[in-house]
Design a protein around this motif. Structure first.
Motif, short mmCIF file in Angstrom:
data_model
loop_
_atom_site.label_atom_id
_atom_site.label_comp_id
_atom_site.label_asym_id
_atom_site.label_seq_id
_atom_site.Cartn_x
_atom_site.Cartn_y
_atom_site.Cartn_z
N ILE A 1 -6.97 11.54 9.26
CA ILE A 1 -7.18 10.55 10.30
C ILE A 1 -7.28 9.19 9.61
N LEU A 2 -6.48 8.26 10.06
CA LEU A 2 -6.42 6.94 9.44
C LEU A 2 -7.17 5.95 10.33
N THR A 3 -8.19 5.30 9.78
CA THR A 3 -9.02 4.38 10.56
C THR A 3 -8.62 2.92 10.31
N LYS A 4 -9.09 2.04 11.20
CA LYS A 4 -8.90 0.59 11.09
C LYS A 4 -7.42 0.19 11.08
N VAL A 5 -6.61 0.99 11.74
CA VAL A 5 -5.17 0.73 11.77
C VAL A 5 -4.86 -0.56 12.54
N ASP A 6 -5.71 -0.90 13.51
CA ASP A 6 -5.49 -2.12 14.27
C ASP A 6 -5.56 -3.37 13.40
N ALA A 7 -6.23 -3.27 12.24
CA ALA A 7 -6.36 -4.41 11.32
C ALA A 7 -5.40 -4.30 10.13
N ASP A 8 -4.57 -3.27 10.11
CA ASP A 8 -3.69 -3.02 8.97
C ASP A 8 -2.39 -3.79 9.13
N VAL A 9 -2.25 -4.91 8.41
CA VAL A 9 -1.03 -5.71 8.50
C VAL A 9 0.02 -5.22 7.51
N LYS A 10 -0.35 -4.34 6.59
CA LYS A 10 0.59 -3.87 5.58
C LYS A 10 1.38 -2.66 6.06
N GLY A 11 0.71 -1.55 6.32
CA GLY A 11 1.40 -0.40 6.92
C GLY A 11 1.69 0.75 5.99
N GLY A 12 1.51 0.56 4.68
CA GLY A 12 1.89 1.60 3.73
C GLY A 12 0.94 2.78 3.66
N ALA A 13 -0.28 2.63 4.18
CA ALA A 13 -1.29 3.69 4.06
C ALA A 13 -0.84 5.00 4.69
N ASP B 1 0.78 -1.24 0.00
CA ASP B 1 0.00 0.00 0.00
C ASP B 1 0.81 1.28 0.00
N VAL B 2 2.11 1.19 -0.28
CA VAL B 2 2.90 2.40 -0.43
C VAL B 2 2.75 2.87 -1.88
N ALA B 3 2.35 4.13 -2.06
CA ALA B 3 2.17 4.66 -3.41
C ALA B 3 3.46 4.52 -4.22
N VAL B 4 3.33 4.33 -5.53
CA VAL B 4 4.48 4.08 -6.39
C VAL B 4 5.55 5.15 -6.23
N GLU B 5 5.12 6.44 -6.27
CA GLU B 5 6.11 7.52 -6.18
C GLU B 5 6.80 7.57 -4.82
N VAL B 6 6.10 7.13 -3.78
CA VAL B 6 6.69 7.10 -2.44
C VAL B 6 7.72 5.96 -2.36
N ALA B 7 7.35 4.80 -2.86
CA ALA B 7 8.26 3.65 -2.86
C ALA B 7 9.53 3.97 -3.63
N ARG B 8 9.37 4.63 -4.76
CA ARG B 8 10.53 4.98 -5.59
C ARG B 8 11.42 6.00 -4.87
N SER B 9 10.78 6.94 -4.21
CA SER B 9 11.52 7.96 -3.47
C SER B 9 12.37 7.34 -2.36
#
Length: 312
Positions: A261-273, A41-49
């Motif tokens: 505000i980021l919701t449902k973080v307790d269920a987020d196993v990825k982390g890129g949001a 879930d990391v945006a392409v431009e963020v991952a590249r950066s």
């Protein structure tokens, strides 16, 4: 929480520290890391950066022979992630509301006008916007502030009743009108109510929008023009995946975003949001939702997040 992003970074740092790598090897490993970031879930431009920052450090400068490469790369990653997550905007919602209250008290003594802190909440359907507003209301009461809830979602069936239920549970007034009423007029009436009753905060709920629905986004712009909010906060679902990029970009484009505000973080196993939404909106994450209780809303801490994904 954030397991997959943490695993991706851990695997990368382990790989580069175990053996000497040629420039070709490093490029391949960085490419693999970039793909792993995007898949989490990391945006392409963020991952590249992020990967380009590591590449510049390892190839653009001469690394000493006995340097601990793993520690060096961790420092580079930490610096880059902080650059993304720490924006120019510094927002402490409760502190702002208290400052506004103090200013209002002084204004009243001098026959001035009471000006509540007006907050417009944006977000797509299903992001947890209404529940998040109730959590903010609960937090404001805990800070001895007096909010009013505003049912400007006059489109979705059950939306007014949902906010009404929260208002009753919290003992907080709500301003509402019948379904199909003009959402902007409901927001205006609520601000007038808050001024007359000297309420500290006006928390405006709105209908869930998708950026592809131009009519609804225009309606959102109208609410913003009429209400003239002090803050526009995007409530986003940490589990939204690639849709988060489109959602954040469109809301920022049409209405503008001051905070997230980021919701449902307790269920987020990825982390890129968290990285994606901050990068796209150039606005800080104020809180994260970690459950369904009113108290399950905590301030977002950048150092805490970095430790979660990079380790101590």
């Amino acid at each position: 929480m954030f397991n997959k992003l943490r695993d991706a970074f851990a695997e990368f740092m382990k790989t580069i520290s175990e053996r000497e790598l040629s420039e070709k090897d490093l490029r391949g490993i960085l490419r693999k890391l970039e793909i792993q970031l995007i898949s989490n879930d990391v945006a392409v431009e963020v991952a590249r950066s992020i990967t380009m920052a590591v590449k510049r450090e390892l190839l653009g400068s001469r690394v000493k022979r006995f340097t601990n490469i793993s520690n060096l790369v961790r420092e580079v990653l930490e610096t880059k992630i902080k650059q993304i997550l720490v924006t120019d905007k510094k927002i402490d919602l409760m502190k702002l509301a208290k400052i506004r209250r103090n200013n209002n008290m002084k204004a009243i003594k001098n026959n001035g006008e009471w000006r509540p802190l007006v907050i417009l909440f944006l977000g797509p359907n299903g992001s947890g916007k209404t529940t998040t507003i109730a959590k903010i209301a609960w937090l404001s009461k805990k800070n001895n502030l007096y909010p009013v809830l505003v049912a400007s979602d006059t489109f979705r069936a059950g939306a007014i009743e949902q906010l009404e239920k929260h208002a009753k549970n919290l003992g907080i007034p709500i301003v509402k009108r019948p379904y199909r009423s003009d959402p902007a007029s409901v927001a205006y009436d609520a601000i007038m109510h808050a001024k007359a009753r000297k309420r500290d905060m006006v928390l405006i709920d709105t209908a869930g929008r998708l950026g592809t629905n131009i009519d609804l986004m225009e309606e959102m712009k109208k609410i913003a023009r009429v209400a003239k909010p002090d803050l526009k906060i995007l409530v986003a679902d940490a589990l939204a995946g690639n849709d988060l990029v489109v959602q954040a970009r469109e809301f920022d484009k049409y209405v503008g975003v001051d905070g997230n505000i980021l919701t449902k973080v307790d269920a987020d196993v990825k982390g890129g949001a968290a990285l994606t939404i901050t990068y796209i909106t150039n606005a800080p994450i104020l809180y994260i939702g970690i459950g369904q209780r009113y108290s399950d809303l905590i301030s977002f801490d950048v150092d805490w997040f970095i430790k979660k994904i990079l380790g101590d």
